[in-house]
Structures are given as structure tokens and as C-alpha cells.
Design an enzyme around this catalytic site. Sequence first.
Site, PDB file in Angstrom:
ATOM      1  N   CYS A  65       0.875  -1.163   0.027  1.00 13.22           N
ATOM      2  CA  CYS A  65       0.104   0.004   0.064  1.00 13.22           C
ATOM      3  C   CYS A  65       0.753   1.221  -0.021  1.00 13.22           C
ATOM      4  O   CYS A  65       2.041   1.065  -0.444  1.00 13.22           O
ATOM      5  CB  CYS A  65      -1.040   0.016   1.111  1.00 13.22           C
ATOM      6  SG  CYS A  65      -0.296  -0.183   2.951  1.00 13.22           S
ATOM      7  N   GLY A  68       2.651   0.539   3.540  1.00 12.23           N
ATOM      8  CA  GLY A  68       2.667  -0.920   4.191  1.00 12.23           C
ATOM      9  C   GLY A  68       2.139  -0.960   5.690  1.00 12.23           C
ATOM     10  O   GLY A  68       1.991  -2.071   5.934  1.00 12.23           O
ATOM     11  N   HIS A  98      14.176 -15.612  12.158  1.00 16.85           N
ATOM     12  CA  HIS A  98      13.603 -15.920  13.696  1.00 16.85           C
ATOM     13  C   HIS A  98      12.001 -15.866  13.710  1.00 16.85           C
ATOM     14  O   HIS A  98      11.679 -16.564  14.911  1.00 16.85           O
ATOM     15  CB  HIS A  98      14.096 -14.570  14.360  1.00 16.85           C
ATOM     16  CG  HIS A  98      15.730 -14.735  14.795  1.00 16.85           C
ATOM     17  ND1 HIS A  98      16.053 -13.771  15.560  1.00 16.85           N
ATOM     18  CD2 HIS A  98      16.514 -15.065  14.234  1.00 16.85           C
ATOM     19  CE1 HIS A  98      17.505 -13.986  15.627  1.00 16.85           C
ATOM     20  NE2 HIS A  98      17.933 -15.099  14.647  1.00 16.85           N
ATOM     21  N   ARG A 109       5.046   4.394  -1.209  1.00 15.19           N
ATOM     22  CA  ARG A 109       5.226   5.892  -1.458  1.00 15.19           C
ATOM     23  C   ARG A 109       6.559   6.153  -0.658  1.00 15.19           C
ATOM     24  O   ARG A 109       6.987   7.088  -0.436  1.00 15.19           O
ATOM     25  CB  ARG A 109       4.008   6.362  -0.717  1.00 15.19           C
ATOM     26  CG  ARG A 109       2.895   6.435  -1.823  1.00 15.19           C
ATOM     27  CD  ARG A 109       1.811   7.202  -0.969  1.00 15.19           C
ATOM     28  NE  ARG A 109       0.458   7.400  -1.844  1.00 15.19           N
ATOM     29  CZ  ARG A 109      -0.869   7.436  -1.356  1.00 15.19           C
ATOM     30  NH1 ARG A 109      -0.890   7.538  -0.302  1.00 15.19           N
ATOM     31  NH2 ARG A 109      -1.726   7.513  -2.465  1.00 15.19           N
ATOM     32  N   ARG A 136       8.980 -20.011  20.107  1.00 18.20           N
ATOM     33  CA  ARG A 136       8.250 -18.727  20.059  1.00 18.20           C
ATOM     34  C   ARG A 136       7.337 -18.403  19.269  1.00 18.20           C
ATOM     35  O   ARG A 136       6.179 -17.739  19.316  1.00 18.20           O
ATOM     36  CB  ARG A 136       9.572 -17.505  20.159  1.00 18.20           C
ATOM     37  CG  ARG A 136      10.428 -17.719  21.193  1.00 18.20           C
ATOM     38  CD  ARG A 136      11.748 -17.306  21.159  1.00 18.20           C
ATOM     39  NE  ARG A 136      12.623 -17.649  22.235  1.00 18.20           N
ATOM     40  CZ  ARG A 136      14.096 -17.505  22.185  1.00 18.20           C
ATOM     41  NH1 ARG A 136      14.679 -16.912  21.064  1.00 18.20           N
ATOM     42  NH2 ARG A 136      14.630 -17.611  23.220  1.00 18.20           N
TER      43      ARG A 136
HETATM   44  C1  RB5 Z   1      -3.989   5.270   0.863  1.00 13.83           C
HETATM   45  O1  RB5 Z   1      -3.895   6.598   0.737  1.00 13.83           O
HETATM   46  C2  RB5 Z   1      -3.179   4.969   1.956  1.00 13.83           C
HETATM   47  O2  RB5 Z   1      -3.740   5.493   3.255  1.00 13.83           O
HETATM   48  C3  RB5 Z   1      -2.621   3.452   2.103  1.00 13.83           C
HETATM   49  O3  RB5 Z   1      -2.213   3.108   0.761  1.00 13.83           O
HETATM   50  C4  RB5 Z   1      -1.979   2.782   3.100  1.00 13.83           C
HETATM   51  O4  RB5 Z   1      -0.793   3.601   3.037  1.00 13.83           O
HETATM   52  C5  RB5 Z   1      -2.593   2.835   4.375  1.00 13.83           C
HETATM   53  O5  RB5 Z   1      -1.885   2.110   5.259  1.00 13.83           O
END
Ligand code: RB5
Length: 148
Positions: A65, A68, A98, A109, A136
Site C-alpha cells: 500500500c 505498508g 527468527h 510511497r 516462540r
Molecule cells: C492510501 O491513501 C493509503 O492510506 C494506504 O495506501 C496505506 O498507506 C494505508 O496504510
Amino acid sequence: MRIAVGSDHAGYHLKEAVKAYVVGAGHEVLDMGTNGTDSTDYPLYAAAVARAVALGQAERGVLVCGSGLGMCMTANRFPGARAILAPTSEHARLGRQHNDANILCLGERLTPQDDALAMLQVFLDTPFEGGRHQRRVEEIERLAGEGE
Ligand code: RB5
């Protein structure tokens, strides 16, 4: 291995690069979407990939995303999913050795594509060490089950 991949709109381009890397490395891809850059909601894809991994339909997963973070938060709500957000390749290596991490979360991004693919290579190529780490990892599921 079969690798389940998923992204929202903000991770779509890196997901496509991940798919190309995975196939080039001789693995199989299970693409759970999204299929373009139209705005959508990351939990849908995190859930699909986490379920695929937890059910054994894929051995590993990759979720992308914008940051992440949302992917990692969502995936870890599913028993059997062990998702990590790795700031460096060393985190990815330790996550495998681990923690037997089975899902790698990436932020398109925030992480340059070359760095993300280097982390992916480490994530796919590094085995779990087992031994004391096995106990664990099993405790994660046991203790999480107590909270149900
Ligand atoms: C989308 O704008 C953004 O919020 C999503 O991709 C992500 O980074 C959320 O955790």
C-alpha cells in the site's frame, strides 16, 4: 513457491514490479488485486492475501500500500499470518530467520523500488531457522488464541 500478492491503488505499481520479480525468480504468483490505480481500500486485499497464506493456498504473501502500515495491521489479524513491515533488508532477513514471517508488507510511497525488490529477494530466499524460534512462533498463535 506460490506467492500471493495484493495491493491497493497506492501500491499497484510496486505490486506489478513484485509480480515480475517473483516470476523471474521462478515462483508462481497468485494475484489477489487490485488491478489498477482507482482508489480502493487496503483491508480487502490484506485479508485476501492473509487468508490465502493462512489456508496454505500460498506459501508466502506480499502486500503493498502507500506506507505498508495498513496492510500489515490488517494481515496480522488473521491467525497463521505473520506479516512484517521491513525498514531494511536486515529486518526482512531476521523476520524470516527468527519469526518465520510469511507476509512481507511494502510501502510504495516510502520505499524506492530497488530497495523494495532487494528486501523481497531476501524475504523469499531466507529460510526459517526453527529451533528455539519455532517455540516462540508457536507461542504467538497460542497467546493470541487466549485473547479470543
Ligand atoms: C492510501 O491513501 C493509503 O492510506 C494506504 O495506501 C496505506 O498507506 C494505508 O496504510
